[in-house]
Enzyme design. Structure first.
Site, short mmCIF file in Angstrom:
data_model
loop_
_atom_site.label_atom_id
_atom_site.label_comp_id
_atom_site.label_asym_id
_atom_site.label_seq_id
_atom_site.Cartn_x
_atom_site.Cartn_y
_atom_site.Cartn_z
N ILE A 284 0.83 -1.21 0.00
CA ILE A 284 0.00 0.00 0.00
C ILE A 284 0.86 1.27 0.00
O ILE A 284 0.41 2.33 -0.42
CB ILE A 284 -0.98 -0.01 1.22
N SER A 285 2.10 1.14 0.45
CA SER A 285 2.97 2.31 0.66
C SER A 285 3.76 2.70 -0.60
O SER A 285 4.65 1.97 -1.04
CB SER A 285 3.94 1.99 1.82
N PRO A 286 3.46 3.89 -1.17
CA PRO A 286 4.19 4.30 -2.38
C PRO A 286 5.67 4.54 -2.12
O PRO A 286 6.52 4.27 -2.98
CB PRO A 286 3.48 5.60 -2.81
#
Ligand code: GSH
Length: 226
Positions: free
Chosen positions: A15-17
């Protein structure tokens, strides 16, 4: 005497860019620096909850800043990353990356050599193609896109909710928390038995310094041609 590769643990969540950016840099450097890179899928929501933190984008100004920052960073890092319009809905949906992180954990147990390519396949879905990453079907498609063989793919999908997989993901998340995690990515370099902990995709210069290596920018092969 040949230098022993330094163990580097990479704690991340799809989920973490910023994890995506750090991931690609570490993949580029794993054969440039003397490092032994270990992928540690964890659950960012668990890290946030247990450290008392909350996603940066819940503060509106931070959300706006992040969107602008990531736009700059995708060209700087040369990583195909654009934010989907519904990112906040995905982030705020309970357990949005749970299936993906469990699937990666199952792959890490069955065929760890595929964790890298399947992680990338998830990130490409979420941040390039803007397709789903939350459903089990998406895990199947990410596995197929990465070329995982059908037998292992089915095994990983079947074991996604097994206690062994859940426990392993929980353990990884706890390990990150024990290193002091409050977000993602967390990079832990084990230097002479001591863990050096870094948060984010913007600490590579410092990481290079503690490793005694050279930071050649986010695309080392490009700079070596200059
Ligand atoms: N400055 C870091 C970077 O450039 O990589 C920011 C990383 C970041 O914002 N990560 C998010 C997070 O966990 C997840 S994508 N933030 C927690 C926080 O900022 O407290």
């Amino acid at each position: 005497m040949a230098k022993v590769p330094v163990l580097i643990e990479f704690f991340y969540d799809i989920i973490s860019p910023y994890s995506y950016l750090a991931f690609e840099v570490l993949q580029r450097y794993k054969n440039v620096w003397r490092i032994d890179l270990r992928m540690k899928p964890m659950l960012l929501a668990g890290v946030m909850k247990n450290s008392g933190n909350s996603p940066p984008a819940v503060v509106p100004n931070k959300g706006v800043y992040m969107a602008q920052d990531l736009k700059r960073l995708q060209t700087y890092f040369q990583v195909p990353l654009t934010l989907p319009d519904n990112l906040m809905d995905i982030i705020m949906k309970k357990g949005s990356s749970l299936n993906a992180q469990r699937f990666l954990t199952a792959v890490n147990i069955q065929k760890p050599e595929y964790v890298e390519s399947i992680s990338r396949a998830f990130w490409l879905r979420l941040y390039k193609e803007h397709t789903d990453i939350t459903e089990v079907q998406s895990c199947k498609e990410a596995g197929e896109a990465a070329g995982l063989d059908q037998e292992t793919l089915e095994k990983c999908l079947k074991t996604i909710n097994d206690p062994q997989v859940k426990e392993r993901l929980k353990k990884c998340t706890e390990e990150a928390l024990n290193y002091g995690a409050f977000g993602a990515p967390m990079i832990v370099a084990h230097i002479k038995g001591k863990p050096e902990v870094f948060f984010g995709s913007d600490r590579f210069e410092l990481l290079a310094y503690v490793l005694g290596e050279q930071w050649l920018g986010p695309v080392p092969h490009a700079s070596s041609k200059l």
